[in-house]
Design a protein around this motif. Structure first.
Motif, PDB file in Angstrom:
ATOM      1  N   GLU A 125       4.663  22.916 -85.797  1.00  0.00           N
ATOM      2  CA  GLU A 125       5.070  23.376 -84.472  1.00  0.00           C
ATOM      3  C   GLU A 125       4.531  22.473 -83.364  1.00  0.00           C
ATOM      4  O   GLU A 125       5.168  22.253 -82.347  1.00  0.00           O
ATOM      5  CB  GLU A 125       4.588  24.817 -84.224  1.00  0.00           C
ATOM      6  N   ARG A 126       3.330  21.933 -83.580  1.00  0.00           N
ATOM      7  CA  ARG A 126       2.724  21.102 -82.541  1.00  0.00           C
ATOM      8  C   ARG A 126       1.926  19.982 -83.186  1.00  0.00           C
ATOM      9  O   ARG A 126       1.252  20.203 -84.199  1.00  0.00           O
ATOM     10  CB  ARG A 126       1.722  21.904 -81.712  1.00  0.00           C
ATOM     11  N   LEU A 127       1.962  18.819 -82.589  1.00  0.00           N
ATOM     12  CA  LEU A 127       0.972  17.799 -82.921  1.00  0.00           C
ATOM     13  C   LEU A 127       0.459  17.234 -81.607  1.00  0.00           C
ATOM     14  O   LEU A 127       1.189  17.125 -80.616  1.00  0.00           O
ATOM     15  CB  LEU A 127       1.565  16.718 -83.832  1.00  0.00           C
ATOM     16  N   GLN A 128      -0.790  16.921 -81.596  1.00  0.00           N
ATOM     17  CA  GLN A 128      -1.406  16.454 -80.365  1.00  0.00           C
ATOM     18  C   GLN A 128      -2.455  15.400 -80.694  1.00  0.00           C
ATOM     19  O   GLN A 128      -3.219  15.541 -81.658  1.00  0.00           O
ATOM     20  CB  GLN A 128      -2.075  17.628 -79.637  1.00  0.00           C
ATOM     21  N   HIS A 129      -2.470  14.340 -79.901  1.00  0.00           N
ATOM     22  CA  HIS A 129      -3.457  13.284 -80.099  1.00  0.00           C
ATOM     23  C   HIS A 129      -3.982  12.873 -78.732  1.00  0.00           C
ATOM     24  O   HIS A 129      -3.205  12.727 -77.785  1.00  0.00           O
ATOM     25  CB  HIS A 129      -2.790  12.086 -80.785  1.00  0.00           C
ATOM     26  N   SER A 130      -5.270  12.699 -78.625  1.00  0.00           N
ATOM     27  CA  SER A 130      -5.788  12.236 -77.349  1.00  0.00           C
ATOM     28  C   SER A 130      -7.052  11.409 -77.521  1.00  0.00           C
ATOM     29  O   SER A 130      -7.845  11.638 -78.434  1.00  0.00           O
ATOM     30  CB  SER A 130      -6.074  13.422 -76.425  1.00  0.00           C
ATOM     31  N   LEU A 131      -7.209  10.446 -76.632  1.00  0.00           N
ATOM     32  CA  LEU A 131      -8.418   9.633 -76.548  1.00  0.00           C
ATOM     33  C   LEU A 131      -8.854   9.668 -75.092  1.00  0.00           C
ATOM     34  O   LEU A 131      -8.043   9.452 -74.198  1.00  0.00           O
ATOM     35  CB  LEU A 131      -8.131   8.178 -76.923  1.00  0.00           C
ATOM     36  N   SER A 132     -10.132   9.969 -74.845  1.00  0.00           N
ATOM     37  CA  SER A 132     -10.620  10.033 -73.467  1.00  0.00           C
ATOM     38  C   SER A 132     -11.907   9.242 -73.340  1.00  0.00           C
ATOM     39  O   SER A 132     -12.697   9.165 -74.290  1.00  0.00           O
ATOM     40  CB  SER A 132     -10.949  11.478 -73.065  1.00  0.00           C
ATOM     41  N   SER A 133     -12.117   8.697 -72.182  1.00  0.00           N
ATOM     42  CA  SER A 133     -13.433   8.104 -71.900  1.00  0.00           C
ATOM     43  C   SER A 133     -13.719   8.257 -70.416  1.00  0.00           C
ATOM     44  O   SER A 133     -12.790   8.272 -69.590  1.00  0.00           O
ATOM     45  CB  SER A 133     -13.478   6.636 -72.312  1.00  0.00           C
ATOM     46  N   THR A 191     -15.768   9.253 -63.192  1.00  0.00           N
ATOM     47  CA  THR A 191     -14.425   8.689 -63.128  1.00  0.00           C
ATOM     48  C   THR A 191     -13.981   8.280 -64.524  1.00  0.00           C
ATOM     49  O   THR A 191     -14.805   7.910 -65.355  1.00  0.00           O
ATOM     50  CB  THR A 191     -14.377   7.468 -62.174  1.00  0.00           C
ATOM     51  N   ASN A 192     -12.673   8.365 -64.758  1.00  0.00           N
ATOM     52  CA  ASN A 192     -12.151   7.829 -66.020  1.00  0.00           C
ATOM     53  C   ASN A 192     -11.398   6.527 -65.777  1.00  0.00           C
ATOM     54  O   ASN A 192     -10.704   6.045 -66.661  1.00  0.00           O
ATOM     55  CB  ASN A 192     -11.279   8.858 -66.752  1.00  0.00           C
ATOM     56  N   ARG A 193     -11.515   5.974 -64.570  1.00  0.00           N
ATOM     57  CA  ARG A 193     -10.945   4.653 -64.289  1.00  0.00           C
ATOM     58  C   ARG A 193     -12.053   3.653 -64.562  1.00  0.00           C
ATOM     59  O   ARG A 193     -13.016   3.554 -63.807  1.00  0.00           O
ATOM     60  CB  ARG A 193     -10.458   4.568 -62.852  1.00  0.00           C
ATOM     61  N   MET A 194     -11.931   2.917 -65.656  1.00  0.00           N
ATOM     62  CA  MET A 194     -13.070   2.193 -66.199  1.00  0.00           C
ATOM     63  C   MET A 194     -13.159   0.725 -65.766  1.00  0.00           C
ATOM     64  O   MET A 194     -14.062   0.031 -66.171  1.00  0.00           O
ATOM     65  CB  MET A 194     -13.026   2.258 -67.734  1.00  0.00           C
ATOM     66  N   ASN A 227     -15.316  13.610 -58.534  1.00  0.00           N
ATOM     67  CA  ASN A 227     -14.728  13.236 -59.823  1.00  0.00           C
ATOM     68  C   ASN A 227     -13.321  12.682 -59.611  1.00  0.00           C
ATOM     69  O   ASN A 227     -12.569  13.183 -58.786  1.00  0.00           O
ATOM     70  CB  ASN A 227     -14.667  14.456 -60.748  1.00  0.00           C
ATOM     71  N   ILE A 228     -13.006  11.641 -60.357  1.00  0.00           N
ATOM     72  CA  ILE A 228     -11.645  11.088 -60.353  1.00  0.00           C
ATOM     73  C   ILE A 228     -11.076  11.244 -61.756  1.00  0.00           C
ATOM     74  O   ILE A 228     -11.735  10.883 -62.736  1.00  0.00           O
ATOM     75  CB  ILE A 228     -11.655   9.596 -59.964  1.00  0.00           C
ATOM     76  N   LYS A 238       9.465  22.929 -81.158  1.00  0.00           N
ATOM     77  CA  LYS A 238       8.263  22.205 -81.571  1.00  0.00           C
ATOM     78  C   LYS A 238       7.881  21.192 -80.496  1.00  0.00           C
ATOM     79  O   LYS A 238       8.742  20.669 -79.786  1.00  0.00           O
ATOM     80  CB  LYS A 238       8.524  21.479 -82.887  1.00  0.00           C
ATOM     81  N   THR A 239       6.593  20.888 -80.421  1.00  0.00           N
ATOM     82  CA  THR A 239       6.107  19.990 -79.375  1.00  0.00           C
ATOM     83  C   THR A 239       5.205  18.910 -79.952  1.00  0.00           C
ATOM     84  O   THR A 239       4.265  19.203 -80.694  1.00  0.00           O
ATOM     85  CB  THR A 239       5.298  20.770 -78.321  1.00  0.00           C
ATOM     86  N   PHE A 280       2.683  15.832 -78.513  1.00  0.00           N
ATOM     87  CA  PHE A 280       2.046  15.533 -77.231  1.00  0.00           C
ATOM     88  C   PHE A 280       0.935  14.508 -77.404  1.00  0.00           C
ATOM     89  O   PHE A 280       0.159  14.560 -78.373  1.00  0.00           O
ATOM     90  CB  PHE A 280       1.452  16.816 -76.631  1.00  0.00           C
ATOM     91  N   PHE A 310      -1.670  11.851 -74.665  1.00  0.00           N
ATOM     92  CA  PHE A 310      -1.890  11.348 -73.305  1.00  0.00           C
ATOM     93  C   PHE A 310      -2.691  10.065 -73.359  1.00  0.00           C
ATOM     94  O   PHE A 310      -3.332   9.750 -74.369  1.00  0.00           O
ATOM     95  CB  PHE A 310      -2.598  12.380 -72.424  1.00  0.00           C
ATOM     96  N   GLU A 348      -5.198   7.514 -70.660  1.00  0.00           N
ATOM     97  CA  GLU A 348      -5.826   7.337 -69.343  1.00  0.00           C
ATOM     98  C   GLU A 348      -5.541   5.948 -68.775  1.00  0.00           C
ATOM     99  O   GLU A 348      -5.999   5.625 -67.687  1.00  0.00           O
ATOM    100  CB  GLU A 348      -7.342   7.553 -69.474  1.00  0.00           C
ATOM    101  N   ILE A 372       6.836  14.400 -83.751  1.00  0.00           N
ATOM    102  CA  ILE A 372       7.177  15.804 -83.960  1.00  0.00           C
ATOM    103  C   ILE A 372       8.624  15.933 -84.470  1.00  0.00           C
ATOM    104  O   ILE A 372       8.976  16.893 -85.134  1.00  0.00           O
ATOM    105  CB  ILE A 372       6.991  16.629 -82.661  1.00  0.00           C
TER     106      ILE A 372
END
Lengths: 435, 472
Positions: free
Chosen positions: A41-49, A66-69, B56-57, B70-71, B73, B75, B77, B94
């Motif tokens: 039903e869902r898949l999700q992937h993310s990377l954050s810094s 800030t996340n603007r690196m 914070n930014i 179905k989704t 997703f 992201f 930065e 998906i």
């Protein structure tokens, strides 16, 4: 992690005018796959810094993130941050920690991070989830839906400050969960769930599907019973609800603001002599183990509560300075309750005979200043040591201090997949309101 | 399209068309790109001094692919073409038709929304020093109320979010979303007993949010909520009639029925209201609204987070369940139009059906008459938090303070109790609605999977019976 970028950021903060500074680089990764009734039903992937700055400027304090690196982005940002901080009222209590309290030496591996994290194939994750998806026999017509989820998460932090502290942490978490919805009487559709999580992919167990369905079907036919004083057992999955207000009340922020029911409590038996909580932060392979907190303060094995008497507040450098005390550590790491009496909820039921087994809380809150609480509850009435029928739509009300004076058993059946090792706990003379 | 926004995210429309094409290369039905740039600031006062500032930014783009219900997703930065393509390829997984080709329209049509949060004075035009003055003044106003006040803590936050949106239907929009909030907490002490209370306000406004009247109102409210607690106790618990006072009692609507009306739960058949559309669920005099169009309201949306203009939705009309709260996915499932409830915490999250400002319209009773009808019950109007179980329908909310009702009159103050009930039963048990509807403009934040600003409101109502926490 990229130490160079953090070191450069620290130097920039100092060049911008900060007298002292701490810089934290955080990087995280999240992957989620969800099945609804066997279909993806869902898949999700993310990377954050992100970069987080704590600036100490002319006796004043500001935090900026800030996340603007790109260095060109945060150079200007830092100069403006320092200027903003200079406009505040001075606060002499804002300082970096005393150096002698920093963690020093070789940080032995506490086994918080799976080195294979980046190399686990998505197919292997999906395969595990699909196996979980086959655990429940869908021939039971009462089942409306079954949702299964796989999730993995890694977070890495690198902290550097201008007094020379440098600390790096990395942790992974893998989890599988199942949520079931079943048809009840009338329009009612009870839902419940179960999950397992580990820090290493290879040790992530299957099996939560069957438990989730058992827990959901167990709620069918739930009803309200008469108000009164009951002997209650808080199942290991929910017992932290009456432990966490103690930690909140011992936090420096609550103590300094005089907004705590454990004000001036060190060494005083306010919680009843049967409660002892220790913090064991250095055991390898336990969720929550750590050598230092977010300020770099070294953690240590210590008593939090001994025979009902608080032994230490959780004091960051700031709140310690405010209270003219020594910093301790910002929060508990791996709390353990000293057991007595029966070891599990089942054994407690057998010994107690009649009472309420609470398996879920539905809302509610605790007044941090007084310890008064009131929570919505669900669970089971047990009689003659055995489950009689499910209960719902009731409240449990009282005061944290007096509740702990009425504790009758502290078990040993805590879940390994939880950072807080809180087992099933029983209390007598608890006010429940229902019919 | 406003070129300033394309420049802000350093992207061009041609690139975005290319990224949308990649997002649908495995055969998805729909894709969207949600760019966000948020700057938020906070000032806090402790022990009489404004002595902490933070800023914070947050910047990035969320890429979503929908295939049926179905989704997928992901992201990023970094809004470089390479990073966006990479995220689009992940979200595309998906769908299951490799090498599909979807034509993205050659031109994008702007979605037109109404600006429900016009700014008179942008926050960035005002210095930290100017803001500090308001906090210091509020601190003085609170301490002037009562010598029993020992501590005051304040927090002022302002943020501005800039959104750039494109989807595979050829729609696009830009949006600017301000948010301001002020919270004051005071601790009071009387003969060794400590109590704390707080007051909060939040609006989608610029610096004009701050004014003397606001500070006076909040100082008075924090004081009044605190001082009553010294006389209050936890009451005897059990089933009893409850009069819910106007304003924050809207938490009843949010928890008891609002979540259960969110169409994702109903689409999956897991809500207790799943089979109730078009049916009578409460007295025909009752109308309940979820509204994204209130000026400056914390829950208002000019355009929702998947390109649907903000609107006012009657959930209950004349006592009949009139509409669920839809996002694009559930609207398609139910073959209806989206109600503009597709919202997300940030670009890091996929949109799901969420409430906005949820309230009940006025009835024709007077509050005093509702109270007069109750022989033994309680009156409540000060809350902190709530929760609901969607399938079972059991909801709860926590009452910070209120009063006993004895023989039709408010008597002893009460405090710190949880109230629990069942959504459909509570709704059917509303036996009187007053004429004093008021929106509560506190810092309400809903936590369904992700955090989202909302608000709620209610005229005073009399509910025949709820289960009240208490001692025996």
């Amino acid at each position: 992690m990229d130490k160079l970028i953090v070191q450069q950021a620290l130097e920039m903060a100092l060049r911008a005018g900060a007298d002292q500074a701490r810089v934290v680089l955080t990087e995280s990764s999240l992957n989620t796959y969800s099945l609804l009734d066997g279909e993806l039903e869902r898949l999700q992937h993310s990377l954050s810094s992100s970069l987080y700055f704590q600036l100490y400027v002319d006796g004043r304090y500001g935090t900026f993130s800030t996340n603007r690196m790109e260095p060109g982005d945060f150079d200007k940002y830092l100069r403006e941050a320092v200027e903003s901080t200079r406009l505040l009222a001075p606060d002499p209590c804002r300082t970096l920690p005393p150096k002698e309290l920093y963690f020093e030496g070789e940080a032995a591996d506490l086994q918080q991070d799976d080195p294979a994290y980046d190399n686990i194939a998505p197919e292997a994750k999906r395969e595990l989830l699909e196996k979980l998806g086959t655990e429940i026999d869908r021939s039971d017509k009462r089942i409306i839906s079954v949702a299964n989820e796989y999730e993995d998460y890694r977070e890495r932090c690198l902290t550097i400050d201008s007094q020379g502290f440098c600390g790096e942490t990395s942790g992974t978490l893998f989890s599988l969960s199942t949520e079931c919805s079943v048809k009840g009487k009338g329009d009612v559709r009870p839902q419940n769930f179960w999950y397992d999580s580990t820090m290493f992919f290879d040790t992530l167990p299957l099996g939560c599907g069957k438990i989730a369905l058992e827990r959901t079907l167990g709620m069918l036919g739930a009803k309200k019973i008469r108000s009164g004083k009951y002997h209650v057992i808080l199942d290991r999955t929910v017992a932290s609800k009456v432990v966490s207000p103690i930690f909140t009340a011992l936090s420096g922020g609550a103590i300094q603001q005089k907004n705590s029911f454990l004000l001036d409590s060190i060494g005083k038996n306010l919680l009843g002599e049967k409660l002892t909580i220790t913090d064991t932060p250095h055991l390898p392979g336990l969720m929550g183990s750590r050598w230092f907190d977010s300020e770099g303060l070294a953690t240590k094995e210590q008593d939090i509560i001994r025979a009902g008497a608080p032994q230490a507040y959780f004091l960051t450098t700031y709140f310690a300075n405010k209270l003219e005390m020594a910093p301790t550590v910002e929060s508990v790491s791996v709390p353990n309750l000293e057991p007595f009496g029966a070891t599990s909820a089942e054994e407690m039921m057998a010994n107690i005979g009649r009472g309420i087994l609470i398996t879920g809380f539905n809302g509610g809150n605790t007044n941090g200043a007084t310890g008064d609480f009131s929570f919505g509850i669900e669970g089971y009435l047990f009689e003659n040591g055995k489950i009689s029928h499910p209960i719902k739509e009731m409240n449990m009300t009282g005061n944290i201090l007096s509740l702990w004076h009425n504790v009758t058993n502290i078990g040993t059946d805590y879940r390994e997949c939880s950072r807080w090792r809180i087992p099933s706990i029983s209390f007598e003379n608890v006010d429940l309101s229902g019919m | 399209m406003d070129k300033k926004y394309l420049d802000l995210f350093n992207v061009q429309e041609g690139q975005l068309r290319e990224v949308l094409g990649i997002a649908l290369q495995r055969g998805g039905d729909y894709a969207d790109l949600y760019f966000e740039y948020t700057v938020s600031n906070e000032l806090s006062l402790r022990d009489g001094e404004v002595n902490a500032v933070s800023s914070n930014i947050d910047y990035g783009v969320g890429i979503r692919v929908v295939s049926g219900d179905k989704t997928g997703f992901a992201f990023t930065e970094q809004t470089t073409l390479a990073e966006m393509k990479n995220a689009a390829r992940i979200a595309a997984q998906i769908a299951t038709l490799p090498d599909s080709v979807t034509n993205i329209p050659a031109a994008f049509t702007p979605v037109k929304g109404t600006n429900y949060s016009p700014i008179l004075s942008p926050w960035e035009d005002h210095t930290v020093t100017e803001k500090m003055g308001w906090l210091t003044s509020l601190n003085e106003k609170v301490f002037a109320k009562d010598s029993r006040i020992t501590k005051v803590l304040e927090r002022l936050t302002d943020s501005n979010t800039k959104i750039l949106f494109y989807n595979s239907l050829g729609e696009s929009f830009t949006d600017e979303r301000p948010m301001a909030a002020l919270v004051v907490t005071c601790v009071m002490e009387e003969n060794g007993r400590i109590e704390s209370s707080s007051s909060s306000r939040s609006f989608r406004m610029g610096y004009e949010f701050l004014n003397e009247a606001l500070l006076d109102e909040m100082a008075q409210e924090a004081y009044e909520k605190g001082v009553i607690l010294f006389q209050a106790t936890q009451p005897k618990g059990g089933e009893m009639p409850v009069v819910m006072g106007a304003g924050g009692s809207g938490i009843l609507l949010h928890e008891a029925i609002g979540h259960a009306f969110e169409a994702d739960f109903n689409r999956k058949g897991t809500s207790i209201f799943s089979d109730k559309l078009g049916k009578q669920i409460c007295d025909k005099s009752i109308n309940i609204v979820d509204d994204g169009t209130l000026m400056h309201n914390r829950g208002s949306v000019n355009i929702d987070d998947e390109g649907i203009p903000g609107q006012k939705t009657y959930m209950v009309k004349n006592g009949i369940l009139n509409s669920y709260l839809h996002d694009r996915i559930s609207a398609k499932f139910y073959n209806t139009a989206s109600t503009g409830n597709g919202r997300r915490e940030s670009f890091r999250f996929m949109p799901i059906p969420r409430m906005r400002a949820t309230y009940m319209e006025n009835g024709n009773c007077r509050e005093a008459d509702l109270i007069a009808e109750v022989k033994n019950g309680i009156y409540v109007d000060n809350f902190s938090n709530g929760q609901v179980q969607i399938g079972a329908g059991d909801f709860t909310f926590y009452v910070k303070s209120g009063y006993l009702i004895e023989n039709g009159k408010l008597t002893t103050p009460i405090k710190d109790i949880n109230i629990i009930g069942n959504g459909p039963e509570a709704l059917a048990d509303i036996i009187g609605v007053a004429d004093n509807n008021r929106i509560d403009n506190g810092t309400w934040t809903c936590g369904k999977e992700q955090y989202c600003p909302v608000s709620c409101g209610m005229p005073s109502v009399l509910i025949k019976q709820l289960t009240v926490g208490g001692v025996n």
